[in-house]
Scaffold this motif. Structure first.
Motif, PDB file in Angstrom:
ATOM      1  N   GLY A 154       0.787  -1.232   0.000  1.00  0.00           N
ATOM      2  CA  GLY A 154       0.000   0.000   0.000  1.00  0.00           C
ATOM      3  C   GLY A 154       0.813   1.273   0.000  1.00  0.00           C
ATOM      4  O   GLY A 154       0.347   2.314  -0.481  1.00  0.00           O
ATOM      5  N   ASP A 155       2.026   1.214   0.559  1.00  0.00           N
ATOM      6  CA  ASP A 155       2.916   2.377   0.504  1.00  0.00           C
ATOM      7  C   ASP A 155       4.361   1.896   0.505  1.00  0.00           C
ATOM      8  O   ASP A 155       4.661   0.769   0.884  1.00  0.00           O
ATOM      9  CB  ASP A 155       2.654   3.359   1.660  1.00  0.00           C
ATOM     10  CG  ASP A 155       2.989   2.798   3.040  1.00  0.00           C
ATOM     11  OD1 ASP A 155       3.811   1.871   3.160  1.00  0.00           O
ATOM     12  OD2 ASP A 155       2.417   3.289   4.037  1.00  0.00           O
ATOM     13  N   CYS A 191       1.301  -1.407   4.986  1.00  0.00           N
ATOM     14  CA  CYS A 191       1.258   0.052   5.139  1.00  0.00           C
ATOM     15  C   CYS A 191       2.061   0.455   6.369  1.00  0.00           C
ATOM     16  O   CYS A 191       1.725   0.059   7.483  1.00  0.00           O
ATOM     17  CB  CYS A 191      -0.174   0.567   5.304  1.00  0.00           C
ATOM     18  SG  CYS A 191      -1.152   0.531   3.808  1.00  0.00           S
ATOM     19  N   PHE A 192       3.092   1.249   6.158  1.00  0.00           N
ATOM     20  CA  PHE A 192       3.837   1.835   7.270  1.00  0.00           C
ATOM     21  C   PHE A 192       3.291   3.217   7.650  1.00  0.00           C
ATOM     22  O   PHE A 192       3.172   3.554   8.812  1.00  0.00           O
ATOM     23  CB  PHE A 192       5.309   1.991   6.905  1.00  0.00           C
ATOM     24  CG  PHE A 192       6.108   0.716   6.914  1.00  0.00           C
ATOM     25  CD1 PHE A 192       5.714  -0.397   7.656  1.00  0.00           C
ATOM     26  CD2 PHE A 192       7.286   0.631   6.186  1.00  0.00           C
ATOM     27  CE1 PHE A 192       6.470  -1.563   7.664  1.00  0.00           C
ATOM     28  CE2 PHE A 192       8.054  -0.526   6.195  1.00  0.00           C
ATOM     29  CZ  PHE A 192       7.655  -1.615   6.924  1.00  0.00           C
ATOM     30  N   HIS A 210       1.110  -4.077   9.652  1.00  0.00           N
ATOM     31  CA  HIS A 210       1.963  -3.083  10.315  1.00  0.00           C
ATOM     32  C   HIS A 210       1.124  -1.950  10.906  1.00  0.00           C
ATOM     33  O   HIS A 210       1.102  -1.765  12.108  1.00  0.00           O
ATOM     34  CB  HIS A 210       3.056  -2.541   9.390  1.00  0.00           C
ATOM     35  CG  HIS A 210       3.712  -3.566   8.535  1.00  0.00           C
ATOM     36  ND1 HIS A 210       4.377  -4.666   9.071  1.00  0.00           N
ATOM     37  CD2 HIS A 210       3.794  -3.700   7.183  1.00  0.00           C
ATOM     38  CE1 HIS A 210       4.837  -5.415   8.080  1.00  0.00           C
ATOM     39  NE2 HIS A 210       4.494  -4.864   6.937  1.00  0.00           N
ATOM     40  N   ALA A 211       0.468  -1.160  10.046  1.00  0.00           N
ATOM     41  CA  ALA A 211      -0.470  -0.120  10.489  1.00  0.00           C
ATOM     42  C   ALA A 211       0.158   0.868  11.456  1.00  0.00           C
ATOM     43  O   ALA A 211      -0.525   1.437  12.305  1.00  0.00           O
ATOM     44  CB  ALA A 211      -1.719  -0.753  11.100  1.00  0.00           C
ATOM     45  N   THR A 212       1.458   1.108  11.314  1.00  0.00           N
ATOM     46  CA  THR A 212       2.138   2.064  12.194  1.00  0.00           C
ATOM     47  C   THR A 212       1.671   3.491  11.960  1.00  0.00           C
ATOM     48  O   THR A 212       1.884   4.357  12.813  1.00  0.00           O
ATOM     49  CB  THR A 212       3.663   1.988  11.987  1.00  0.00           C
ATOM     50  OG1 THR A 212       3.955   1.830  10.596  1.00  0.00           O
ATOM     51  CG2 THR A 212       4.261   0.817  12.737  1.00  0.00           C
ATOM     52  N   GLY A 213       1.026   3.743  10.830  1.00  0.00           N
ATOM     53  CA  GLY A 213       0.572   5.090  10.514  1.00  0.00           C
ATOM     54  C   GLY A 213      -0.803   5.437  11.043  1.00  0.00           C
ATOM     55  O   GLY A 213      -1.327   6.523  10.756  1.00  0.00           O
ATOM     56  N   ASN A 235       9.004  -6.710  13.944  1.00  0.00           N
ATOM     57  CA  ASN A 235       9.596  -6.128  12.741  1.00  0.00           C
ATOM     58  C   ASN A 235       9.758  -4.617  12.876  1.00  0.00           C
ATOM     59  O   ASN A 235      10.770  -4.048  12.450  1.00  0.00           O
ATOM     60  CB  ASN A 235       8.740  -6.455  11.517  1.00  0.00           C
ATOM     61  CG  ASN A 235       9.316  -5.861  10.248  1.00  0.00           C
ATOM     62  OD1 ASN A 235      10.515  -5.893  10.027  1.00  0.00           O
ATOM     63  ND2 ASN A 235       8.462  -5.298   9.416  1.00  0.00           N
ATOM     64  N   ILE A 236       8.784  -3.949  13.464  1.00  0.00           N
ATOM     65  CA  ILE A 236       8.872  -2.496  13.640  1.00  0.00           C
ATOM     66  C   ILE A 236      10.099  -2.137  14.477  1.00  0.00           C
ATOM     67  O   ILE A 236      10.643  -1.037  14.354  1.00  0.00           O
ATOM     68  CB  ILE A 236       7.580  -1.951  14.276  1.00  0.00           C
ATOM     69  CG1 ILE A 236       6.351  -2.390  13.471  1.00  0.00           C
ATOM     70  CG2 ILE A 236       7.618  -0.441  14.385  1.00  0.00           C
ATOM     71  CD1 ILE A 236       6.428  -2.169  11.984  1.00  0.00           C
ATOM     72  N   ALA A 237      10.553  -3.063  15.320  1.00  0.00           N
ATOM     73  CA  ALA A 237      11.759  -2.828  16.126  1.00  0.00           C
ATOM     74  C   ALA A 237      12.988  -2.577  15.264  1.00  0.00           C
ATOM     75  O   ALA A 237      13.984  -2.015  15.747  1.00  0.00           O
ATOM     76  CB  ALA A 237      12.000  -4.012  17.054  1.00  0.00           C
ATOM     77  N   THR A 238      12.941  -2.967  13.985  1.00  0.00           N
ATOM     78  CA  THR A 238      14.094  -2.759  13.097  1.00  0.00           C
ATOM     79  C   THR A 238      14.116  -1.358  12.474  1.00  0.00           C
ATOM     80  O   THR A 238      15.090  -0.994  11.814  1.00  0.00           O
ATOM     81  CB  THR A 238      14.107  -3.793  11.955  1.00  0.00           C
ATOM     82  OG1 THR A 238      12.997  -3.562  11.073  1.00  0.00           O
ATOM     83  CG2 THR A 238      14.024  -5.216  12.512  1.00  0.00           C
ATOM     84  N   PHE A 239      13.066  -0.566  12.670  1.00  0.00           N
ATOM     85  CA  PHE A 239      12.980   0.743  12.011  1.00  0.00           C
ATOM     86  C   PHE A 239      14.173   1.664  12.311  1.00  0.00           C
ATOM     87  O   PHE A 239      14.677   2.330  11.394  1.00  0.00           O
ATOM     88  CB  PHE A 239      11.678   1.451  12.391  1.00  0.00           C
ATOM     89  CG  PHE A 239      10.470   1.010  11.603  1.00  0.00           C
ATOM     90  CD1 PHE A 239      10.470  -0.162  10.865  1.00  0.00           C
ATOM     91  CD2 PHE A 239       9.307   1.767  11.607  1.00  0.00           C
ATOM     92  CE1 PHE A 239       9.347  -0.572  10.149  1.00  0.00           C
ATOM     93  CE2 PHE A 239       8.185   1.380  10.896  1.00  0.00           C
ATOM     94  CZ  PHE A 239       8.202   0.204  10.172  1.00  0.00           C
TER      95      PHE A 239
END
Length: 363
Positions: A154-155, A191-192, A210-213, A235-239
């Protein structure tokens, strides 16, 4: 275990978050709560039993640079199995892993076909990379190939803009999701960032990875439309590492990634408070190891989700969402047994005592 063999699981069988039985029996690979008459060759396993865990976002058959061989795919699947993860929703893979379905000793997989991404807007070798005018056709193709799911990107970073931007125009997304639904498939999307969420949800998407946004503007929309999320916090921990690597070339993107990471627990907590369905997924495959479901459940608890509900997000609720049975009478005997009650401490999930898959004790 032969056709004559019987397995007895005794202790506390957690058939639901708040419902336990004293024992179950496994006959012919299926669960029953009626003691079989004249049972011979009975093996007994004692402890706290859960339905086989679910990783609702992983990638069997995917490596750093795309598809991997069967031997590597097997190792990935075994890594999940040996941690008690017995049902996988494969959220996009270029490899053909249908041969796994013929193996009684490997987890069951629900496939979303191959990722569908915009040209040069995803990791090379992972996805079909296409332009918007081809989106409907490719969604139809993957809906027919998959097991009831289709995965969009999506992005992704737009190198000209230097930051995350939406991959697809609204009209094409609407038509593509309608086509998937016509073919009986649900649609999910990577989608981030914030930018693609409203269009995807209003177009009828079923889930967002993910849906971090998510923000206070879009969280109510997700809740109203019944759109689930799979946060993949491990996975978000790798940002931060990714952001540091891209800081010099793409400073705007780097700042985006750091901001999304910093608010990750608040985002998931707010989604939970709003009543959004949340499920456990790790994003294993590609660059992340398989077998991380226990760590992801811990992350959800850190984000403020009560332990029993975080557990349900990889057990009873997750199986129901994916249309697969848990510990019902007659269901395939896919279960995990622990020494202690995982509802009291989710860290127990990291150390299964016994793993039963298709009625066989495999670990």
């Amino acid at each position: 275990m032969s056709d004559q063999a019987v397995l007895r699981v005794k202790g506390r069988v957690l058939v639901g978050p708040e419902e336990a039985r004293d024992e179950l029996w496994v006959v012919g690979g299926r669960i029953t709560y009626e003691r079989p008459a004249g049972a011979r060759d009975v093996r007994t396993v004692e402890g706290w039993a859960l339905p086989g865990l679910v990783d609702a976002h992983c990638h069997v058959g995917l490596g750093h640079h795309g598809a991997v061989d069967a031997a590597t795919s097997e190792k990935q699947a075994l890594s999940d199995r040996d941690t008690g993860t017995l049902l996988l929703r494969d959220a996009g893979s270029p490899a053909d892993t249908r041969w796994i379905d013929d193996r009684d000793d490997l987890p069951k997989i629900i496939r979303a076909g191959r990722h569908i991404a915009r040209t040069r807007r995803y990791i090379r070798g992972f996805a079909h990379e296409i332009e918007p005018e081809d989106l409907v056709a490719f969604v139809g193709r993957e809906a027919r190939r998959g097991d009831g799911w289709v995965k969009l990107v999506g992005d992704w970073i737009d190198r000209d803009a230097g930051c995350l931007t939406a991959s697809w125009p609204r009209a094409e997304v609407e038509a593509a999701i309608a086509e998937a639904h016509r073919l009986g498939a649900r649609v999910t999307a990577h989608c981030f960032a914030e930018v693609a969420l409203r269009d995807l949800v209003e177009a009828g998407i079923d889930c967002v990875e993910h849906a971090t946004g998510l923000t206070e503007d879009t969280i109510p929309l997700f809740a109203e439309r019944g759109v689930a999320i799979v946060p993949t916090l491990v996975n978000i921990a790798t940002f931060p590492r990714l952001a540091a690597a891209g800081q010099e070339k793409f400073p705007r993107w780097s700042a985006q990634m750091n901001r999304l990471h910093e608010r990750r627990y608040d985002t998931v907590g707010a989604a939970y408070d709003a009543g959004i369905q949340i499920f456990v997924g790790t994003d294993a495959g590609g660059s992340l190891a398989h077998g991380l479901v226990a760590a992801e459940v811990e992350e959800l608890v850190k984000a403020g989700i009560p332990a029993v509900e975080a557990l349900s997000a990889t057990a009873w609720a997750a199986r129901g969402w994916l249309g697969r049975p848990a510990l019902e009478e007659g269901a395939p005997a896919d279960l995990v047994v622990y020494d202690e009650d995982p509802r009291a401490d989710v860290r127990v999930l990291a150390a299964p005592r016994r793993i039963v898959l298709n009625g066989h004790v495999v670990g």
